[in-house]
Design a protein around this motif. Structure first.
Motif, PDB file in Angstrom:
ATOM      1  N   GLN A  53     -34.516 -68.414   3.924  1.00  0.00           N
ATOM      2  CA  GLN A  53     -35.870 -68.904   4.208  1.00  0.00           C
ATOM      3  C   GLN A  53     -36.832 -68.535   3.075  1.00  0.00           C
ATOM      4  OE1 GLN A  53     -36.979 -67.340   8.058  1.00  0.00           O
ATOM      5  NE2 GLN A  53     -35.326 -68.428   9.133  1.00  0.00           N
ATOM      6  N   ASP A  54     -37.830 -69.406   2.863  1.00  0.00           N
ATOM      7  CA  ASP A  54     -38.795 -69.165   1.786  1.00  0.00           C
ATOM      8  C   ASP A  54     -39.743 -68.010   2.110  1.00  0.00           C
ATOM      9  OD1 ASP A  54     -37.764 -71.234   0.265  1.00  0.00           O
ATOM     10  OD2 ASP A  54     -39.087 -72.738   1.147  1.00  0.00           O
ATOM     11  N   LYS A  55     -40.148 -67.906   3.372  1.00  0.00           N
ATOM     12  CA  LYS A  55     -41.055 -66.839   3.788  1.00  0.00           C
ATOM     13  C   LYS A  55     -40.479 -66.137   5.022  1.00  0.00           C
ATOM     14  CE  LYS A  55     -45.304 -68.952   2.006  1.00  0.00           C
ATOM     15  NZ  LYS A  55     -46.686 -69.380   2.342  1.00  0.00           N
ATOM     16  N   PRO A  56     -39.389 -65.428   4.846  1.00  0.00           N
ATOM     17  CA  PRO A  56     -38.759 -64.771   5.997  1.00  0.00           C
ATOM     18  C   PRO A  56     -39.542 -63.545   6.446  1.00  0.00           C
ATOM     19  CG  PRO A  56     -37.646 -64.144   3.987  1.00  0.00           C
ATOM     20  CD  PRO A  56     -38.690 -65.153   3.585  1.00  0.00           C
ATOM     21  N   ARG A  57     -39.333 -63.172   7.689  1.00  0.00           N
ATOM     22  CA  ARG A  57     -39.908 -61.903   8.145  1.00  0.00           C
ATOM     23  C   ARG A  57     -39.270 -60.736   7.402  1.00  0.00           C
ATOM     24  NH1 ARG A  57     -40.287 -62.377  14.802  1.00  0.00           N
ATOM     25  NH2 ARG A  57     -41.881 -64.040  14.861  1.00  0.00           N
ATOM     26  N   LEU A  58     -37.964 -60.841   7.209  1.00  0.00           N
ATOM     27  CA  LEU A  58     -37.232 -59.816   6.466  1.00  0.00           C
ATOM     28  C   LEU A  58     -36.340 -60.497   5.442  1.00  0.00           C
ATOM     29  CD1 LEU A  58     -36.370 -56.868   5.999  1.00  0.00           C
ATOM     30  CD2 LEU A  58     -34.602 -57.202   7.750  1.00  0.00           C
ATOM     31  N   PRO A  59     -36.697 -60.472   4.163  1.00  0.00           N
ATOM     32  CA  PRO A  59     -35.830 -61.066   3.140  1.00  0.00           C
ATOM     33  C   PRO A  59     -34.551 -60.263   2.979  1.00  0.00           C
ATOM     34  CG  PRO A  59     -37.645 -59.890   2.116  1.00  0.00           C
ATOM     35  CD  PRO A  59     -37.919 -59.886   3.594  1.00  0.00           C
ATOM     36  N   VAL A  60     -33.480 -60.954   2.617  1.00  0.00           N
ATOM     37  CA  VAL A  60     -32.190 -60.288   2.444  1.00  0.00           C
ATOM     38  C   VAL A  60     -32.071 -59.769   1.015  1.00  0.00           C
ATOM     39  CG1 VAL A  60     -30.972 -61.491   4.276  1.00  0.00           C
ATOM     40  CG2 VAL A  60     -31.176 -62.560   2.039  1.00  0.00           C
ATOM     41  N   PRO A  61     -31.137 -58.857   0.762  1.00  0.00           N
ATOM     42  CA  PRO A  61     -31.035 -58.240  -0.565  1.00  0.00           C
ATOM     43  C   PRO A  61     -30.904 -59.224  -1.717  1.00  0.00           C
ATOM     44  CG  PRO A  61     -29.742 -56.980   1.002  1.00  0.00           C
ATOM     45  CD  PRO A  61     -30.243 -58.180   1.739  1.00  0.00           C
ATOM     46  N   HIS A  62     -30.122 -60.304  -1.551  1.00  0.00           N
ATOM     47  CA  HIS A  62     -29.946 -61.212  -2.686  1.00  0.00           C
ATOM     48  C   HIS A  62     -31.229 -61.976  -2.996  1.00  0.00           C
ATOM     49  CE1 HIS A  62     -28.801 -64.061   0.658  1.00  0.00           C
ATOM     50  NE2 HIS A  62     -29.528 -64.887  -0.092  1.00  0.00           N
ATOM     51  N   GLN A  63     -32.085 -62.198  -2.001  1.00  0.00           N
ATOM     52  CA  GLN A  63     -33.378 -62.821  -2.270  1.00  0.00           C
ATOM     53  C   GLN A  63     -34.286 -61.872  -3.047  1.00  0.00           C
ATOM     54  OE1 GLN A  63     -34.265 -63.884   1.937  1.00  0.00           O
ATOM     55  NE2 GLN A  63     -34.584 -65.955   1.173  1.00  0.00           N
ATOM     56  N   VAL A  64     -34.273 -60.605  -2.663  1.00  0.00           N
ATOM     57  CA  VAL A  64     -35.083 -59.611  -3.373  1.00  0.00           C
ATOM     58  C   VAL A  64     -34.574 -59.438  -4.799  1.00  0.00           C
ATOM     59  CG1 VAL A  64     -35.843 -57.207  -3.391  1.00  0.00           C
ATOM     60  CG2 VAL A  64     -35.624 -58.415  -1.214  1.00  0.00           C
ATOM     61  N   ALA A  65     -33.240 -59.399  -4.961  1.00  0.00           N
ATOM     62  CA  ALA A  65     -32.663 -59.258  -6.294  1.00  0.00           C
ATOM     63  C   ALA A  65     -33.022 -60.442  -7.177  1.00  0.00           C
ATOM     64  CB  ALA A  65     -31.138 -59.119  -6.194  1.00  0.00           C
ATOM     65  N   ALA A  66     -32.998 -61.653  -6.601  1.00  0.00           N
ATOM     66  CA  ALA A  66     -33.361 -62.851  -7.367  1.00  0.00           C
ATOM     67  C   ALA A  66     -34.824 -62.799  -7.799  1.00  0.00           C
ATOM     68  CB  ALA A  66     -33.093 -64.104  -6.537  1.00  0.00           C
ATOM     69  N   GLU A  67     -35.698 -62.324  -6.910  1.00  0.00           N
ATOM     70  CA  GLU A  67     -37.119 -62.213  -7.246  1.00  0.00           C
ATOM     71  C   GLU A  67     -37.341 -61.152  -8.323  1.00  0.00           C
ATOM     72  OE1 GLU A  67     -41.317 -62.830  -7.017  1.00  0.00           O
ATOM     73  OE2 GLU A  67     -39.599 -64.023  -6.372  1.00  0.00           O
ATOM     74  N   LEU A  68     -36.604 -60.051  -8.224  1.00  0.00           N
ATOM     75  CA  LEU A  68     -36.703 -59.015  -9.254  1.00  0.00           C
ATOM     76  C   LEU A  68     -36.284 -59.553 -10.616  1.00  0.00           C
ATOM     77  CD1 LEU A  68     -35.333 -55.870  -7.366  1.00  0.00           C
ATOM     78  CD2 LEU A  68     -37.642 -56.156  -8.273  1.00  0.00           C
ATOM     79  N   TRP A  69     -35.197 -60.304 -10.645  1.00  0.00           N
ATOM     80  CA  TRP A  69     -34.741 -60.877 -11.913  1.00  0.00           C
ATOM     81  C   TRP A  69     -35.755 -61.905 -12.440  1.00  0.00           C
ATOM     82  CZ3 TRP A  69     -32.045 -60.399 -16.074  1.00  0.00           C
ATOM     83  CH2 TRP A  69     -31.783 -61.515 -16.866  1.00  0.00           C
ATOM     84  N   GLN A 254     -46.005 -63.831   1.430  1.00  0.00           N
ATOM     85  CA  GLN A 254     -44.867 -63.833   0.505  1.00  0.00           C
ATOM     86  C   GLN A 254     -44.097 -62.518   0.664  1.00  0.00           C
ATOM     87  OE1 GLN A 254     -43.892 -66.340  -1.243  1.00  0.00           O
ATOM     88  NE2 GLN A 254     -45.655 -67.705  -1.117  1.00  0.00           N
ATOM     89  N   THR A 255     -43.273 -62.478   1.705  1.00  0.00           N
ATOM     90  CA  THR A 255     -42.562 -61.235   1.994  1.00  0.00           C
ATOM     91  C   THR A 255     -41.554 -60.870   0.903  1.00  0.00           C
ATOM     92  OG1 THR A 255     -41.044 -62.535   3.363  1.00  0.00           O
ATOM     93  CG2 THR A 255     -42.829 -61.386   4.490  1.00  0.00           C
ATOM     94  N   ILE A 256     -40.979 -61.868   0.271  1.00  0.00           N
ATOM     95  CA  ILE A 256     -40.025 -61.579  -0.804  1.00  0.00           C
ATOM     96  C   ILE A 256     -40.736 -60.885  -1.958  1.00  0.00           C
ATOM     97  CG2 ILE A 256     -38.398 -62.583  -2.460  1.00  0.00           C
ATOM     98  CD1 ILE A 256     -37.917 -64.830  -0.506  1.00  0.00           C
TER      99      ILE A 256
END
Length: 291
Positions: A53-69, A254-256
């Motif tokens: 999801q684009d705006k999840p309540r709880l983003p998953v690790p791979h979404q956070v990792a993608a945003e970090l990159w 923007q939870t991510i």
């Protein structure tokens, strides 16, 4: 290998719980979309939706990792490492106020500790106030500090440094007081036998004995200073810093982005603590102590 295996086990368990929690927290929006579209979700579709999801309540690790990159490595590749969209730029702003507050807090903590150890009046009067100061929530006092310093036209960096200092000086005071009082009665009596002055006793015995305690408290202090810097950025409402990035992310849902800034702050804290640890090993080895 035996030391790495327990760590990997804990990390894998955290990731498993994280992914499972994301399904539970994000499934309501997935079912709502499916109901409006007139389709029925099976288990695999539900998992795929809650993990993307684009705006999840709880983003998953791979979404956070993608945003970090996206906000670090990709920015470096494009030559925009310190643009306002780069997490490195926000991290540098937070790091600046963290280090400033850490220097302020360390200096104040050491001075208070020396006074408390050498003056019974300070021990009885100042130490209780030092402890009581930590019972006031930083979220409550930070806006007041910002308002007072702003009225004095103090730079925002100094204001954030003062808030960071408020959290970082306490562990330094406690650690240094314990360290300066660590010499045994026999060691103190020996210094008296040699007719050493209080100054000589301090430099030759108390201060070297307190070094391990100092570094232990500095590790706590640098982490506390980072927390203070992030809280200060939330209070100042400026457009730079990890705290400000979290605040903007909360405004727009923007939870991510919020989680990437949070993980970025955790990585920064780990690097700072590791740096203090390296300095500790070098210093204690040079002094002939065991790190």
């Amino acid at each position: 290998m035996r030391n790495i295996l327990p760590v990997l086990t804990v990390v894998l368990a955290i990731f498993a719980i994280w992914y499972a929690a994301a399904i539970g927290l994000n499934k309501a929006w997935a079912y709502d979309k499916a109901e409006r579209a007139g389709i029925e979700l099976n288990a695999s579709d539900l998992v795929a939706d809650t993990w993307s999801q684009d705006k999840p309540r709880l983003p998953v690790p791979h979404q956070v990792a993608a945003e970090l990159w996206k906000t670090t490595g990709a920015m470096v590749q494009r030559g925009r490492a310190f643009s306002k969209r780069s997490l490195l730029w926000h991290g540098w702003i937070t790091l600046s106020s963290t280090l400033l507050g850490f220097v302020f807090g360390t200096g104040l903590g050491i001075l208070l500790a020396v006074g408390i150890v050498h003056s019974r009046a300070m021990d009885m009067s100042v130490m209780p106030w030092v402890i009581a100061s930590q019972t006031v929530p930083i979220l409550a006092i930070a806006p007041m500090i910002v308002v007072v310093l702003a009225s004095m036209q103090v730079d925002d960096l100094i204001a954030k440094g003062v808030i960071s200092m408020y959290l970082s000086f306490f562990p330094v005071v406690v650690g240094m007081v314990k360290g300066l009082r660590s010499p045994s009665t026999m060691q103190m009596d020996q210094m008296k036998t040699w007719n050493a002055s209080r100054t000589q006793t301090f430099w030759k015995l108390r201060l070297p004995s307190s070094t391990p305690y100092l570094f232990a408290s500095l590790k706590v202090g640098i982490a506390a200073s980072l927390i203070g810097a992030v809280v200060a950025e939330l209070s100042l409402s400026q457009d730079g810093g990890l705290g400000a990035r979290m605040l903007v992310g909360s405004y727009y849902g923007q939870t991510i982005q919020i989680w990437s800034a949070l993980i970025g702050a955790a990585i920064l804290a780990a690097l700072l603590v590791m740096t203090i640890g390296v300095m500790q090993r070098m210093t204690l080895t040079r002094m002939g102590m065991t790190a």
